[in-house]
Structures are given as C-alpha cells and as structure tokens.
Design an enzyme around this catalytic site. Sequence first.
Site, PDB file in Angstrom:
ATOM      1  N   CYS A 121       0.877  -1.175   0.000  1.00  0.00           N
ATOM      2  CA  CYS A 121       0.000   0.000   0.000  1.00  0.00           C
ATOM      3  C   CYS A 121       0.909   1.218   0.000  1.00  0.00           C
ATOM      4  O   CYS A 121       2.125   1.091   0.146  1.00  0.00           O
ATOM      5  CB  CYS A 121      -0.934   0.022   1.214  1.00  0.00           C
ATOM      6  SG  CYS A 121      -2.372   1.117   0.939  1.00  0.00           S
ATOM      7  N   CYS A 123       0.035   4.189   1.917  1.00  0.00           N
ATOM      8  CA  CYS A 123      -0.235   5.139   3.003  1.00  0.00           C
ATOM      9  C   CYS A 123       0.928   5.319   3.975  1.00  0.00           C
ATOM     10  O   CYS A 123       1.066   6.377   4.574  1.00  0.00           O
ATOM     11  CB  CYS A 123      -1.513   4.764   3.739  1.00  0.00           C
ATOM     12  SG  CYS A 123      -1.639   3.038   4.190  1.00  0.00           S
ATOM     13  N   LYS A 196     -11.947  -5.220   2.465  1.00  0.00           N
ATOM     14  CA  LYS A 196     -11.366  -4.407   3.545  1.00  0.00           C
ATOM     15  C   LYS A 196     -12.309  -3.247   3.801  1.00  0.00           C
ATOM     16  O   LYS A 196     -12.581  -2.438   2.906  1.00  0.00           O
ATOM     17  CB  LYS A 196      -9.995  -3.914   3.131  1.00  0.00           C
ATOM     18  CG  LYS A 196      -9.335  -3.010   4.167  1.00  0.00           C
ATOM     19  CD  LYS A 196      -7.936  -2.624   3.727  1.00  0.00           C
ATOM     20  CE  LYS A 196      -7.283  -1.708   4.744  1.00  0.00           C
ATOM     21  NZ  LYS A 196      -5.937  -1.313   4.316  1.00  0.00           N
ATOM     22  N   GLU A 234     -16.530  -7.695  -4.250  1.00  0.00           N
ATOM     23  CA  GLU A 234     -15.098  -7.360  -4.168  1.00  0.00           C
ATOM     24  C   GLU A 234     -14.244  -8.630  -4.221  1.00  0.00           C
ATOM     25  O   GLU A 234     -13.238  -8.703  -4.928  1.00  0.00           O
ATOM     26  CB  GLU A 234     -14.782  -6.614  -2.863  1.00  0.00           C
ATOM     27  CG  GLU A 234     -15.066  -5.127  -2.890  1.00  0.00           C
ATOM     28  CD  GLU A 234     -14.031  -4.334  -3.692  1.00  0.00           C
ATOM     29  OE1 GLU A 234     -13.096  -4.932  -4.256  1.00  0.00           O
ATOM     30  OE2 GLU A 234     -14.172  -3.105  -3.769  1.00  0.00           O
ATOM     31  N   LYS A 249     -11.273  -8.173   6.346  1.00  0.00           N
ATOM     32  CA  LYS A 249     -10.637  -7.334   7.367  1.00  0.00           C
ATOM     33  C   LYS A 249     -11.558  -6.199   7.751  1.00  0.00           C
ATOM     34  O   LYS A 249     -12.077  -5.530   6.849  1.00  0.00           O
ATOM     35  CB  LYS A 249      -9.336  -6.786   6.783  1.00  0.00           C
ATOM     36  CG  LYS A 249      -8.612  -5.809   7.671  1.00  0.00           C
ATOM     37  CD  LYS A 249      -7.418  -5.249   6.953  1.00  0.00           C
ATOM     38  CE  LYS A 249      -6.827  -4.164   7.828  1.00  0.00           C
ATOM     39  NZ  LYS A 249      -5.900  -3.321   7.140  1.00  0.00           N
TER      40      LYS A 249
HETATM   41  C1  PBG Z   1      -2.794  -0.067   5.041  1.00  0.00           C
HETATM   42  C2  PBG Z   1      -3.228  -0.975   6.134  1.00  0.00           C
HETATM   43  C3  PBG Z   1      -4.035  -0.697   7.267  1.00  0.00           C
HETATM   44  C4  PBG Z   1      -4.034  -1.852   8.037  1.00  0.00           C
HETATM   45  C5  PBG Z   1      -3.284  -2.815   7.363  1.00  0.00           C
HETATM   46  N1  PBG Z   1      -2.813  -2.257   6.172  1.00  0.00           N
HETATM   47  C6  PBG Z   1      -4.680   0.492   7.802  1.00  0.00           C
HETATM   48  C7  PBG Z   1      -5.488   1.440   7.102  1.00  0.00           C
HETATM   49  O1  PBG Z   1      -6.208   1.131   6.155  1.00  0.00           O
HETATM   50  O2  PBG Z   1      -5.390   2.582   7.547  1.00  0.00           O
HETATM   51  C8  PBG Z   1      -4.739  -1.978   9.367  1.00  0.00           C
HETATM   52  C9  PBG Z   1      -4.307  -3.090  10.218  1.00  0.00           C
HETATM   53  C10 PBG Z   1      -4.670  -3.001  11.664  1.00  0.00           C
HETATM   54  O3  PBG Z   1      -5.465  -2.148  12.100  1.00  0.00           O
HETATM   55  O4  PBG Z   1      -4.143  -3.819  12.411  1.00  0.00           O
HETATM   56  N2  PBG Z   1      -3.716   0.249   4.074  1.00  0.00           N
HETATM   57 ZN    ZN Z   2      -3.212   2.183   2.748  1.00  0.00          ZN
END
Ligand code: PBG
Ligand code: ZN
Length: 328
Positions: A121, A123, A196, A234, A249
């Site tokens: 990802c 972020c 997700k 999805e 998730k």
């Molecule tokens: C990145 C990502 C996230 C998590 C895993 N990969 C967080 C988000 O979408 O902000 C969350 C995992 C957790 O809360 O343990 N996209």
């Molecule tokens: Zn992300």
Amino acid sequence: MATYPTKRLRRLRYNPLVRDMVRETELSKNDFIYPLFVVPGKKIKNPVKSMPGVFQFSIDYLVEECKEVEALGIPAVILFGIPEHKDEHGSEAYSANGIVQQAIRAIKSEAKNLLVITDVCLCEYTSHGHCGILNGEEILNDESVSVLAKEAVSHAEAGADIIAPSDMMDGRIAAIRKALDYKGFSKIPILSYAAKFASGYYGPFREAAESTPTFGDRRSHQMDVANANEALREVETDIEEGADIVMVKPAGPYLDIIRQVKDKFGMPTCAYQVSGEYAMIKAAGQNGWIDEERVMIESLIAIKRAGADMFLTYFAKDAAKWIDKNRK
Ligand code: PBG
Ligand code: ZN
C-alpha cells in the site's frame, strides 16, 4: 428424531476428555501470520502505546524477533514499513533499498524457515498518508495502481514469498499479477485484502505504522461497513483478477462476511484480527475486566470457526505459547 429426555446434549459436556474429542475447531500455529513494523535505524524497539506488546523494530532487532517467531513455530510474518522519507508519490515504497526491501533480505538470510509476506500500500510512504496518488483531494485509481505494481515487484525482487495488496484500488490485483509475471515472479502468490472495510478498528495501527491521513479518510476506497453483498463482489473480482488467497478485514466484527466468502467461493480465506480488536482485548485484560488469555483464544477460535483458514493476529506469539502449554 429423538427428543428430550432421550436426547440430552449435555451428555457430551460432562467429561473434559469427551469435550476434547467432540471439539469442532482447533487452533493451529500453521494458520498464524504475525504482523511486524519496521523502522530505519539501529537498536530500536519502540513500544506502540495503544498496542501493548507490539513494537516498531529496526532491522537488527526485527531479525532477532523473527528468529523468535520462527522458533515458536509460527510460519509467517507480514511486514509494514515506516520509511526514512515520505513524499507525495510514496517513492520509498518501490525503492530497492526501501525499509521493507532491506528487511526482507535480512529476514530471508537469518530466519530461513519463515515466510515473509509484504503489505503493499502507499499510506505508510506518502507525505499525505493516503493509500494512493492524489490529484487535489482525490485519490487517483489507475495512477495509484501502477505505483502499487512497482511496489509489489520490488518486494518480490527483494525476496518476499507472498504479496499482500491492502490498498483497495480497482484493478490492482490484475495489474500486480501481470507485473509480477512479466518480471518472472509467476510463482509468487497474491494474498489480497479483498474485502477491507473502512473501519474505526484501524486506529492503533495508524499509530504503529505512522500512516494517519493528514486530511479526509479512506471511505473513497475502503468498503462501507454496512455492506455484505458488495464484499462478495469485491472478493469475486479479486479472484477473477488472480488472487490466490482472499482476506476479510477486520475479522471479529465481520465473521458473517468470512463465513459467506468461504461458503460462496471455497477459496483459501484469510482474516485480519486488526489493531483495534487487539487493543480492546488488551485494555480490558489489563484492567482486570476480562480474562485476557481466555478472550484471546476465544476470539481466534471464533475467526477460525467462521471459516478462516489462516489469520493475521498480533496475538500470534501469545497464542503459539498457549498452544505449547495446553496441547497434549
Ligand atoms: C494499510 C493498512 C491498514 C491496516 C493494514 N494495512 C490500515 C489502514 O487502512 O489505515 C490496518 C491493520 C490493523 O489495524 O491492524 N492500508
Ligand atoms: Zn493504505
């Protein structure tokens, strides 16, 4: 059909040996994936306040942690990187010398029996904390997908065993599959974060991964928590695009989704017991309001009972120790 008094369901509950014999769901270490956070530097082990027992590790300490994980019999870790520098395009995400790429190489040379899964990802790598490339405040889909594909390839080049895209852009599984195949990684499986949800349970993770968006939220790409049919669409899309394993998730609040995904597609199904689920159990346990160990095991059994074949959990080490202690 027999009825009471002939039928007495309690008959199988009096004797603990009988209870063990009829138990339908057992936890196995084979199903555990342990999330780890890696930061630049040396000799760093920063506690994540909202996740007691979870740390950000520099690579030297991360390797030690991985050896411990391996010795406990946990088969896999998933890596989240906090880069040295963030920029608008998240360029450290696909750098050959990025934090995750270095960590993969270090783990693969020192803990040879551990599967290294990587979260793909943007972020954690973007200065704005969003999961993709921005135009103003909009997250661009296709531009982001091509960066994600580069990130996935660079993880594979560094030695990752499984690639796990968590971004929720449209078309990313197909693009990543194609890019991996083109670069000779046709044998590397994709574990897709397929359903997700835009969940409040990710709060503590964003402290751990330093990935809180500087404005807005993730609702333009992550799913509405109210939607189950859409989750199935999805998942179906990701399977069509080439996902080998599909993930739901969060896990605990979404057991209905896990069950439907497993029943409908019969695919290897993964679930992510996320940071907030962990933090709540820990916090209540520390307050003496619940029995932490008992609720930990119950929460994991519930995820497996719902249909997950494997799961990511911050409890992996504790649960592995529990299995060692309690299994005959
Ligand atoms: C990145 C990502 C996230 C998590 C895993 N990969 C967080 C988000 O979408 O902000 C969350 C995992 C957790 O809360 O343990 N996209
Ligand atoms: Zn992300």
